[in-house]
Design a protein around this motif. Structure first.
Motif, PDB file in Angstrom:
ATOM      1  N   GLY A   1       0.569  -0.945   0.068  1.00 21.06           N
ATOM      2  CA  GLY A   1      -0.372   0.282  -0.201  1.00 21.06           C
ATOM      3  C   GLY A   1       0.795   1.799   0.130  1.00 21.06           C
ATOM      4  O   GLY A   1       0.634   2.391  -1.366  1.00 21.06           O
ATOM      5  N   VAL A   2       1.801   0.999   0.778  1.00 22.45           N
ATOM      6  CA  VAL A   2       3.190   1.910   1.135  1.00 22.45           C
ATOM      7  C   VAL A   2       3.720   2.661  -0.511  1.00 22.45           C
ATOM      8  O   VAL A   2       3.851   4.249  -1.132  1.00 22.45           O
ATOM      9  CB  VAL A   2       3.915   1.939   1.622  1.00 22.45           C
ATOM     10  CG1 VAL A   2       4.955   3.417   1.843  1.00 22.45           C
ATOM     11  CG2 VAL A   2       3.186   2.614   3.278  1.00 22.45           C
ATOM     12  N   TYR A   3       3.451   1.841  -1.253  1.00 20.29           N
ATOM     13  CA  TYR A   3       4.295   1.226  -2.354  1.00 20.29           C
ATOM     14  C   TYR A   3       3.207   2.079  -3.754  1.00 20.29           C
ATOM     15  O   TYR A   3       3.719   3.303  -4.444  1.00 20.29           O
ATOM     16  CB  TYR A   3       5.114  -0.039  -2.825  1.00 20.29           C
ATOM     17  CG  TYR A   3       6.128  -0.548  -2.174  1.00 20.29           C
ATOM     18  CD1 TYR A   3       6.849   0.902  -1.098  1.00 20.29           C
ATOM     19  CD2 TYR A   3       6.088  -2.053  -2.652  1.00 20.29           C
ATOM     20  CE1 TYR A   3       7.977  -0.418  -0.485  1.00 20.29           C
ATOM     21  CE2 TYR A   3       7.265  -1.946  -1.291  1.00 20.29           C
ATOM     22  CZ  TYR A   3       7.936  -1.248  -0.188  1.00 20.29           C
ATOM     23  OH  TYR A   3       8.863  -1.650   0.540  1.00 20.29           O
ATOM     24  N   VAL A   4       2.173   1.897  -3.469  1.00 24.38           N
ATOM     25  CA  VAL A   4       0.696   2.201  -4.383  1.00 24.38           C
ATOM     26  C   VAL A   4       1.243   3.947  -4.525  1.00 24.38           C
ATOM     27  O   VAL A   4       1.117   4.647  -5.311  1.00 24.38           O
ATOM     28  CB  VAL A   4      -0.428   1.637  -3.942  1.00 24.38           C
ATOM     29  CG1 VAL A   4      -1.388   1.948  -4.692  1.00 24.38           C
ATOM     30  CG2 VAL A   4      -0.496   0.086  -4.482  1.00 24.38           C
ATOM     31  N   TYR A   5       1.359   4.191  -2.493  1.00 24.26           N
ATOM     32  CA  TYR A   5       0.413   5.710  -2.784  1.00 24.26           C
ATOM     33  C   TYR A   5       2.020   6.229  -3.465  1.00 24.26           C
ATOM     34  O   TYR A   5       2.526   8.065  -3.535  1.00 24.26           O
ATOM     35  CB  TYR A   5       0.470   6.476  -1.429  1.00 24.26           C
ATOM     36  CG  TYR A   5      -0.400   5.561  -1.483  1.00 24.26           C
ATOM     37  CD1 TYR A   5      -1.872   6.891  -1.155  1.00 24.26           C
ATOM     38  CD2 TYR A   5      -0.891   4.892  -0.324  1.00 24.26           C
ATOM     39  CE1 TYR A   5      -2.990   6.716  -0.979  1.00 24.26           C
ATOM     40  CE2 TYR A   5      -2.640   4.662   0.265  1.00 24.26           C
ATOM     41  CZ  TYR A   5      -3.538   5.636  -0.508  1.00 24.26           C
ATOM     42  OH  TYR A   5      -4.792   5.418   0.541  1.00 24.26           O
ATOM     43  N   ALA A   6       3.117   5.481  -2.821  1.00 23.03           N
ATOM     44  CA  ALA A   6       4.621   6.398  -3.419  1.00 23.03           C
ATOM     45  C   ALA A   6       4.634   6.244  -4.892  1.00 23.03           C
ATOM     46  O   ALA A   6       5.168   6.587  -5.227  1.00 23.03           O
ATOM     47  CB  ALA A   6       5.163   5.367  -2.814  1.00 23.03           C
ATOM     48  N   LEU A   7       4.560   5.180  -5.822  1.00 23.29           N
ATOM     49  CA  LEU A   7       3.937   5.554  -7.595  1.00 23.29           C
ATOM     50  C   LEU A   7       2.993   6.373  -7.728  1.00 23.29           C
ATOM     51  O   LEU A   7       3.738   7.644  -8.709  1.00 23.29           O
ATOM     52  CB  LEU A   7       3.692   3.880  -7.917  1.00 23.29           C
ATOM     53  CG  LEU A   7       3.724   2.720  -7.788  1.00 23.29           C
ATOM     54  CD1 LEU A   7       3.775   1.879  -8.147  1.00 23.29           C
ATOM     55  CD2 LEU A   7       5.634   2.878  -8.690  1.00 23.29           C
ATOM     56  N   GLY A   8       2.435   7.106  -6.880  1.00 25.13           N
ATOM     57  CA  GLY A   8       1.476   8.125  -7.395  1.00 25.13           C
ATOM     58  C   GLY A   8       1.910   9.829  -6.963  1.00 25.13           C
ATOM     59  O   GLY A   8       1.949  10.591  -7.467  1.00 25.13           O
ATOM     60  N   GLY A   9       2.443   9.675  -5.818  1.00 27.93           N
ATOM     61  CA  GLY A   9       3.060  10.581  -5.301  1.00 27.93           C
ATOM     62  C   GLY A   9       4.396  11.184  -5.874  1.00 27.93           C
ATOM     63  O   GLY A   9       4.954  11.976  -5.930  1.00 27.93           O
ATOM     64  N   ASN A  10       5.199  10.081  -5.576  1.00 26.72           N
ATOM     65  CA  ASN A  10       6.566  10.466  -6.325  1.00 26.72           C
ATOM     66  C   ASN A  10       7.628   9.458  -7.085  1.00 26.72           C
ATOM     67  O   ASN A  10       7.802   8.515  -6.045  1.00 26.72           O
ATOM     68  CB  ASN A  10       7.481  11.119  -5.187  1.00 26.72           C
ATOM     69  CG  ASN A  10       9.268  11.625  -6.211  1.00 26.72           C
ATOM     70  OD1 ASN A  10       9.623  11.527  -6.294  1.00 26.72           O
ATOM     71  ND2 ASN A  10       9.335  12.277  -4.498  1.00 26.72           N
TER      72      ASN A  10
ATOM     73  N   LEU B   1      10.616   6.096  -5.087  1.00 24.03           N
ATOM     74  CA  LEU B   1      10.675   4.267  -4.791  1.00 24.03           C
ATOM     75  C   LEU B   1      11.213   3.681  -5.504  1.00 24.03           C
ATOM     76  O   LEU B   1      12.334   3.081  -5.053  1.00 24.03           O
ATOM     77  CB  LEU B   1       9.348   4.122  -5.173  1.00 24.03           C
ATOM     78  CG  LEU B   1       8.815   3.049  -4.534  1.00 24.03           C
ATOM     79  CD1 LEU B   1       8.704   2.159  -3.483  1.00 24.03           C
ATOM     80  CD2 LEU B   1       7.572   2.265  -5.619  1.00 24.03           C
ATOM     81  N   VAL B   2      11.839   4.489  -6.999  1.00 27.19           N
ATOM     82  CA  VAL B   2      13.059   4.181  -7.427  1.00 27.19           C
ATOM     83  C   VAL B   2      14.159   4.109  -6.541  1.00 27.19           C
ATOM     84  O   VAL B   2      15.119   3.028  -6.682  1.00 27.19           O
ATOM     85  CB  VAL B   2      13.007   4.473  -8.691  1.00 27.19           C
ATOM     86  CG1 VAL B   2      14.156   4.359  -9.615  1.00 27.19           C
ATOM     87  CG2 VAL B   2      12.032   4.035  -9.889  1.00 27.19           C
ATOM     88  N   LEU B   3      14.435   5.650  -6.207  1.00 32.58           N
ATOM     89  CA  LEU B   3      16.299   5.030  -5.275  1.00 32.58           C
ATOM     90  C   LEU B   3      16.270   4.572  -4.426  1.00 32.58           C
ATOM     91  O   LEU B   3      16.845   4.358  -3.915  1.00 32.58           O
ATOM     92  CB  LEU B   3      16.178   6.481  -5.309  1.00 32.58           C
ATOM     93  CG  LEU B   3      16.277   7.812  -6.588  1.00 32.58           C
ATOM     94  CD1 LEU B   3      16.216   9.251  -5.842  1.00 32.58           C
ATOM     95  CD2 LEU B   3      17.433   7.707  -6.849  1.00 32.58           C
TER      96      LEU B   3
END
Lengths: 318, 501
Positions: free
Chosen positions: A189-198, A202-204
């Protein structure tokens, strides 16, 4: 919890604007359509709306990552056709047919995810492509005809009750709990929000961002598969155009539910967005407004509600 | 406890070439535990490249990286991380809507049963981390509700939570207020006490003397020298930074300036500019110097009406302009050549000729019907004059080189016939040949009687091309200099080393 002078105001502000509009709408229908504000109508509405609810629980996850999912309606149709084909023609056992429905949904999601992450196609276009593929196969499977002849017990999933409540309602609650838990209580879930937010963030961190993004589409596909099970059980047949236009309703619902931008949106908000659409349509029905005029009313109301929410909540953030 | 006399990190003889440039040429850098090693140099000196090699983002052509006395045979981002190297970039890598704890542990979430988030533990650890840095922030707040300084603290906490022993801070104070900077320095002091080694990249000399232990100066990809901060002074560091001969690349022929073309007085915008006043005359090239983020681009944007001004007046050719927006600005004869050509200046997938006539369609085709012949004729004129190569009018502009794209932007404005040009970083990322051509062309424009305001981060360009130079620092104009001023004087002024005249 600490109380500060401004906290009451803040608490009120935390209620999304769309909730007030929704309450206003309920009052309006309750006043002008006596048949609206009854328990029977409420259960009826939630049962009929369970399909949209389940689809939206998948779409919201995609929407939070910043993607637009336009294939769920057609994917649901295809999954239902495959399931009905497995039951009526291949005579496969029911559990296998149900599983097949989920697999078809998941595979279509994988296709979407592959287009978006590996081929860098905008989600809008990728899912539109998948929509075409799924809708085409659905129509071609039985030469555009409905598939009948399903075992009677499948009807339980669409019309049965469990603990006095309709099974589709339970399934939509299940779908909600899945998305709610996933979004709020898991790293995914955190990654889902991270994908949308920045996404770069997440890549870094060294996580395979593309893979999570793919999974998001698979998840939406699985939800479409679940919705297919419900709708096929309810109709006792599979119609090759049953999901037509559902993706736009689903999209409107998640946006109404607060997913105005990438990185924003919640499972609870989505429930409110879905209820909004269901109640609006149901209320107009109960008032006896003809379907073609309904469309002309629903459009402006949706846009009005979204504009109002964006204005109020956008202002509150500043 | 680690021996204080053994470096945490040594970079030896690092070289890196990009097509056409030697970005780094046998650069050495070392870092001891508990030390702040400041890296300074002009834009393009190689600081970022060096740090990207350290982070494993770029591969080096030559040289070795030594950690704790051991030469590293392999190097990549994962290994850099594993050795405790963490970067805090200028652009933050935070997820705005998510809370502090989630951001700190992004990608390394604490879980129960391997699947569910353990929010309690994450908040506890995040909280104690922030406490230890001396910045108690509520870890449940979404980071977008934090100030820039606090966000930076979260970035640093994120780095520390990964057991960082070597922390790279890239221009950490560029967006901070004075008080926030003090808070950052306090945190840095705490980190030093814990034995963390810090590489600190900065443009601001005053900070170097407050927080630095040693300073290394890079220039044109070479290490000019390393000094103990206690044993050096601002003058020496500036001399090391500038040192190069300003080559005779700049063909500016001075001519007598005419009437005032553009006069700006007391210009303010609500977030950046404070009381900016200056004037540009016809026939003049005026340079606007300053560090990145000092407000030069914002000044151009405000003049062009892209950002609203909150106070101040703008006069164009002696006439006060009350309201200004881009169409009005163009009508009055102002042409803006933006800093980011790719984003703001060209239409990459449109052909060359369309790009050139884009801003003057109304003048060229008053009846509203395009005439491809006339379009070609008009565009061809400027393509020839500016020697755009290849002179293929149908070619999509995305396939031209950076220098030729810039010429297309110039051609676009020439076509509208402006008299006041604002060039924002006219030659950034352009090869030397095209650079000289653009400079020659600017000179010609000025000598034909146009007014030019040139924003540049390249000091040689400012010194070589300008008839007069204004220097900006933190949203204000802090100095005005005639042609022939010393480079050191301007750098000192741009860095806010002292008030200047």
């Amino acid at each position: 919890m600490q109380m500060s002078p401004g906290s009451r105001k803040t608490l009120l502000r935390q209620v999304p604007t769309v909730v007030w509009v929704l309450l206003g709408m309920i009052l309006f229908f309750a006043r002008f359509a006596p048949a609206f504000f009854t328990l029977k109508n409420a259960v009826n509405l939630l049962t009929q709306g369970s399909i949209l609810m389940i689809l939206c629980m998948g779409v919201i996850v995609v929407k939070i990552t910043g993607g637009i999912e336009l294939s769920v309606g057609a994917v649901m149709t295809l999954a239902g056709m495959v399931m009905a084909w497995a039951l009526a023609y291949a005579k496969l056992p029911i559990p296998v047919a149900l599983l097949l429905s989920l697999i078809v949904g998941g595979l279509c999601g994988l296709l979407n995810g592959f287009f978006v992450t590996k081929m860098d196609i905008p989600s809008f276009i990728a899912t539109l492509g998948t929509q075409g593929i799924a809708a085409g196969i659905s129509l071609g499977m039985n030469n555009g005809n409905v598939i009948w002849g399903l075992p009677a017990s499948i009807g339980y999933l669409g019309n049965g009750t469990f603990l006095h409540l309709p099974v589709p309602m339970w399934l939509s609650v299940l779908a909600f709990l899945c998305s709610f838990t996933l979004l709020n209580f898991t790293p995914f879930g955190v990654y889902v929000y991270a994908l949308g937010g920045n996404e770069q963030a997440l890549v870094l961190t060294g996580k395979p961002a593309w893979w999570y993004k793919t999974l998001v589409y698979v998840y939406a596909g699985l939800m479409a598969g679940l919705a297919a099970i419900v709708i096929t059980g309810r109709n006792m047949c599979a119609q090759p155009t049953v999901g037509l236009g559902m993706e736009f309703e689903a999209f409107s619902a998640v946006v109404l539910g607060g997913s105005f931008a990438a990185g924003r949106g919640t499972a609870i908000g989505t429930v409110i967005g879905v209820l909004f659409i269901l109640i609006l349509r149901n209320g107009l029905n109960v008032m006896g407004i003809p379907t073609y005029i309904q469309l002309a009313i629903i459009g402006p109301v949706l846009i009005g509600a979204i504009v109002l929410s964006v204005l109020v909540e956008g202002g509150a953030q500043k | 406890m680690l021996a204080k006399d053994r470096p945490l990190l040594e970079m030896r003889g690092i070289s890196k070439a990009f097509p056409g440039v030697q970005a780094l040429d046998k650069v050495d850098l070392d870092l001891y535990p508990g030390e702040v090693h400041v890296l300074v140099g002009e834009n393009g000196a190689g600081k970022s490249t060096l740090m990207k090699i350290l982070a494993g983002a770029y591969e080096r052509d030559a040289g070795e990286i030594v950690i704790d006395g051991e030469v590293q045979a392999h190097w990549n981002p994962a290994l850099a991380k594993a050795h405790g190297i963490a970067m805090v970039y200028q652009e933050f890598t935070l997820v705005p809507y998510r809370n502090v704890a989630e951001n700190i542990f992004l990608g390394r979430e604490k879980t129960r049963a391997g699947f569910f988030l353990d929010k309690r533990v994450m908040h506890q650890e995040a909280h104690s981390l922030m406490e230890s840095m001396g910045v108690p922030i509520d870890t449940r707040l979404p980071v977008m509700e934090l100030g820039v300084a606090q966000q930076q603290m979260v970035e640093i906490a994120k780095a520390l939570s990964q057991e960082a022993r070597i922390l790279v801070l890239d221009e950490p104070t560029s967006a901070l207020t004075v008080r926030e900077i003090e808070q950052l320095f306090e945190t840095i002091r705490r980190l030093k006490a814990r034995g963390v080694g810090i590489i600190y990249i900065s443009h601001r000399l005053e900070e170097l003397f407050i927080i630095g232990d040693r300073v290394t100066v890079l220039r044109d990809g070479q290490r000019i020298g390393t000094r103990r901060v206690a044993e050096t002074n601002a003058d020496e560091v500036i001399k090391m930074m500038v040192g190069r001969e300003i080559k005779d690349l700049f063909p500016r022929r001075y001519c007598q300036p005419g009437e005032v073309a553009l006069r700006v007085q007391g210009l303010c915008t609500h977030d950046k500019l404070r009381d900016v006043s200056f004037e540009v005359r016809f026939g003049e090239i005026v340079g606007l110097a300053g560090l990145v983020g000092s407000g030069r681009t914002e000044t151009a944007r405000a003049i062009f009406g892209l950002d609203p001004r909150t106070a101040g007046t703008i006069e164009v050719m002696g006439k006060k302009v009350d309201h200004i927006d881009p169409p009005r600005a163009v009508e009055m004869g102002i042409g803006l050549l933006p800093e980011d050509r790719k984003r703001d200046g060209i239409f990459p997938i449109l052909p060359l000729q369309t790009n050139v006539v884009m801003a003057s369609l109304k003048q060229l085709f008053p009846r509203g019907i395009l005439n491809p012949k006339k379009e070609q004729l008009e565009a061809g004129k400027y393509v020839k004059q500016l020697r755009v190569s290849p002179p293929d009018l149908a070619r999509e502009v995305q396939y031209l080189s950076g220098g030729n794209q810039q010429k297309v932007v110039v051609a676009k404005w020439l076509c509208t016939g402006p008299k006041i040009f604002i060039f924002d970083e006219p030659t950034r990322g352009i090869d030397v040949g095209a650079k000289a051509e653009i400079h020659a062309f600017m000179d010609q424009l000025a000598n034909e009687g146009n007014a030019i305001l040139m924003i540049s981060s390249e000091l040689p360009e400012i010194l070589g091309m300008s008839d007069r130079i204004y220097v900006m620092h933190e949203g204000s104009i802090v100095g005005e200099f005639p042609r022939g001023t010393d480079a050191e004087e301007i750098i000192r002024c741009a860095m806010g080393a002292k008030a200047c005249k």
